[in-house]
Each structure stands twice: as structure tokens, then as C-alpha cells.
Design an enzyme around this catalytic site. Structure first.
Site, mmCIF file in Angstrom:
data_model
loop_
_atom_site.group_PDB
_atom_site.id
_atom_site.type_symbol
_atom_site.label_atom_id
_atom_site.label_comp_id
_atom_site.label_asym_id
_atom_site.label_seq_id
_atom_site.Cartn_x
_atom_site.Cartn_y
_atom_site.Cartn_z
ATOM 1 N N ASP A 10 -153.682 -80.912 68.756
ATOM 2 C CA ASP A 10 -154.120 -80.597 67.405
ATOM 3 C C ASP A 10 -152.848 -80.557 66.534
ATOM 4 O OD1 ASP A 10 -155.675 -79.452 65.196
ATOM 5 O OD2 ASP A 10 -154.580 -77.604 65.687
ATOM 6 N N ASP A 12 -152.489 -79.282 62.786
ATOM 7 C CA ASP A 12 -152.249 -78.150 61.889
ATOM 8 C C ASP A 12 -152.372 -76.811 62.604
ATOM 9 O OD1 ASP A 12 -151.865 -79.797 59.556
ATOM 10 O OD2 ASP A 12 -154.023 -80.179 59.623
ATOM 11 N N ASN A 53 -158.600 -83.123 62.621
ATOM 12 C CA ASN A 53 -159.622 -83.175 61.575
ATOM 13 C C ASN A 53 -158.924 -83.176 60.221
ATOM 14 O OD1 ASN A 53 -161.707 -83.062 63.420
ATOM 15 N ND2 ASN A 53 -162.255 -80.922 63.011
ATOM 16 N N GLN A 54 -159.216 -84.152 59.392
ATOM 17 C CA GLN A 54 -158.592 -84.230 58.069
ATOM 18 C C GLN A 54 -159.676 -84.319 56.993
ATOM 19 O OE1 GLN A 54 -155.256 -83.974 57.262
ATOM 20 N NE2 GLN A 54 -154.999 -83.337 59.391
ATOM 21 N N HIS A 93 -163.765 -87.225 57.742
ATOM 22 C CA HIS A 93 -165.098 -86.909 57.222
ATOM 23 C C HIS A 93 -165.344 -85.427 56.976
ATOM 24 C CE1 HIS A 93 -165.606 -90.610 59.833
ATOM 25 N NE2 HIS A 93 -165.894 -91.046 58.624
ATOM 26 N N CYS A 106 -170.484 -87.109 60.866
ATOM 27 C CA CYS A 106 -169.919 -88.158 61.718
ATOM 28 C C CYS A 106 -169.961 -87.730 63.185
ATOM 29 C CB CYS A 106 -168.472 -88.410 61.309
ATOM 30 S SG CYS A 106 -167.404 -87.005 61.666
ATOM 31 N N CYS A 108 -167.015 -88.143 64.930
ATOM 32 C CA CYS A 108 -165.618 -88.031 65.357
ATOM 33 C C CYS A 108 -164.980 -86.674 65.062
ATOM 34 C CB CYS A 108 -164.771 -89.183 64.806
ATOM 35 S SG CYS A 108 -164.742 -89.431 63.034
ATOM 36 N N ARG A 109 -165.594 -85.873 64.227
ATOM 37 C CA ARG A 109 -164.987 -84.589 63.890
ATOM 38 C C ARG A 109 -164.993 -83.644 65.099
ATOM 39 N NH1 ARG A 109 -163.528 -81.414 59.611
ATOM 40 N NH2 ARG A 109 -164.086 -79.211 59.758
ATOM 41 N N LYS A 110 -163.842 -83.002 65.370
ATOM 42 C CA LYS A 110 -163.840 -81.969 66.410
ATOM 43 C C LYS A 110 -164.787 -80.851 65.972
ATOM 44 C CE LYS A 110 -159.326 -81.585 65.997
ATOM 45 N NZ LYS A 110 -157.951 -81.076 66.103
ATOM 46 N N ASP A 135 -155.428 -74.719 68.396
ATOM 47 C CA ASP A 135 -155.367 -73.306 68.006
ATOM 48 C C ASP A 135 -156.714 -72.736 67.570
ATOM 49 O OD1 ASP A 135 -155.435 -74.662 65.595
ATOM 50 O OD2 ASP A 135 -153.962 -73.361 64.618
#
Ligand SMILES: [Mg+2]
Ligand SMILES: [Zn+2]
Length: 202
Positions: A10, A12, A53-54, A93, A106, A108-110, A135
Site C-alpha cells: 500500500d 499512503d 486506491n487513488q 475509481h 469497479c 479494482c478498488r481495494k 495500514d
């Protein structure tokens, strides 16, 4: 050829000091213990792939193009020790976004495992030999759902602790910092094959 094994990271809060939605490369700094930990893991033969994730893209805070500079900066920081980043995978997303093309539900997002599965496919990685370090419990779930083992760095960013009966949300180990996470993985290698079983994986 032996299959590759990876540490999925991860970004951030885990490897980078968390500044919400920051894409200014000059403000990106690595957390304490990250370079030492990655060096240890590198010596054990792992490659490194960021899984992030963005949602700031869908929310209109920045553009996908801005992540180019972010990735470049992280590569620079790792390169100080000769460490190489093998991949940078992100989900742009968010269901509650404002940019129409990204504002979708979506896969693909964790906590979904899709980004990890894509990375494994692209790089020929054996997921059973691989780890996810994050985290929050969504990172843990993404890793374990993909077939990896997962470590949670408990730095205060997880504040809900919702497991909801989902065993994939239970980490294999909880660490105070990145160095401890790397040390734990290293110790698994030491105890392998000499009759000791320091830790039973769930
Ligand atoms: Mg995080
Ligand atoms: Zn996505």
C-alpha cells in the site's frame, strides 16, 4: 525458472507519509524504517509492487497524469539504496466521484484483489509466496483474497476494525512499523524447514 515472489505495498500511510490526496512529488517522504525494511526484503528475493486506491482521481482532486510524478519520486527514493519498484498499480475509481468516467463501482478498488491479481499475471508472481503490507484492513483483505499473506501496520490509520466475520480481514501479523513487518517476513524464512513452526497461517 523459479516463480517470482512479491511484496505488494500500500502506498499512503504504509510506505509514504500520509498527506491526503497529495500528488506534489516534493512533499513525498518515506516512512521511517521503509528503506531498511525493503532492503531486507530485497535480500530475500522479493520484488516490490505498489497497490493503491487513488479515488482522488474520480473525486476531481487530481488527474491520472499527476501520478506519473508520484511514481517517479517514489522510484527515486528507493533508488537511494539501489532498490527497484517493479510495478505501480492503482484504482482511479470511486462510486461517489464527480468525474463521470471514473465514478463507477469497479472491481479494482481495494479491498478487492483485482489489482494484485493483475500484477501477478503481468509479472509471473506466485501469490502463495507473496505478502501484502498495508495500514488498513482493506489492504489486508485485498492481499488475503488474492491468496497472499497480509501484514497490517498499526499506525492509527485503521480506526474501524470491522471484520464482519470475513477471515480475509484478519492479518497474519500486526506490526508497529515497516521494519517490524519486514523482520517478521524474514523470520518466516529462518524458521522454515528446521522443524519449527513459529506461526500458523490462517
Ligand atoms: Mg494506506
Ligand atoms: Zn477501480
Amino acid at each position: 525458472m523459479e516463480a517470482k515472489k512479491a511484496i505488494f505495498l500500500d502506498k499512503d500511510g504504509t510506505i509514504v507519509r500520509d498527506i491526503p490526496y497529495n500528488v506534489n512529488p516534493d512533499l513525498i517522504t518515506l516512512n521511517e524504517g521503509v528503506l531498511d525494511g525493503l532492503e531486507l526484503l530485497d535480500s530475500l528475493g522479493y520484488c516490490f509492487i505498489i497497490i493503491s486506491n487513488q479515488a482522488g482521481i474520480a473525486r476531481g482532486y487530481f488527474e491520472e497524469q499527476d501520478l506519473v510524478g508520484v511514481e517517479r519520486r517514489i522510484r527515486q527514493l528507493l533508488n537511494q539504496r539501489g532498490l527497484v519498484l517493479s510495478g505501480f498499480y492503482y484504482c482511479p475509481h470511486s462510486e461517489d466521484g464527480i468525474v463521470p468516467e471514473y465514478s463507477i463501482k469497479c472491481t479494482c478498488r481495494k479491498p478487492g484483489p483485482q489489482l494484485i491479481l493483475n500484477a501477478a499475471q503481468d509479472h509471473g508472481i506466485d501469490l502463495l509466496q507473496s505478502w501484502m503490507i498495508g495500514d488498513i484492513l482493506d489492504d489486508v483483505e485485498a492481499g488475503k483474497s488474492a491468496g497472499c499473506k497480509s501484514i497490517l501496520i498499526n499506525n492509527g490509520n485503521e480506526d474501524q476494525w470491522q471484520v464482519n466475520g470475513n477471515l480475509n480481514r484478519i492479518p497474519n501479523w500486526i506490526s508497529d512499523d515497516f521494519w517490524d513487518a519486514a523482520s517478521f517476513i524474514s523470520n518466516q524464512h529462518k524458521t522454515k524447514g528446521n522443524g519449527q513452526r513459529a506461526f500458523e497461517y490462517s
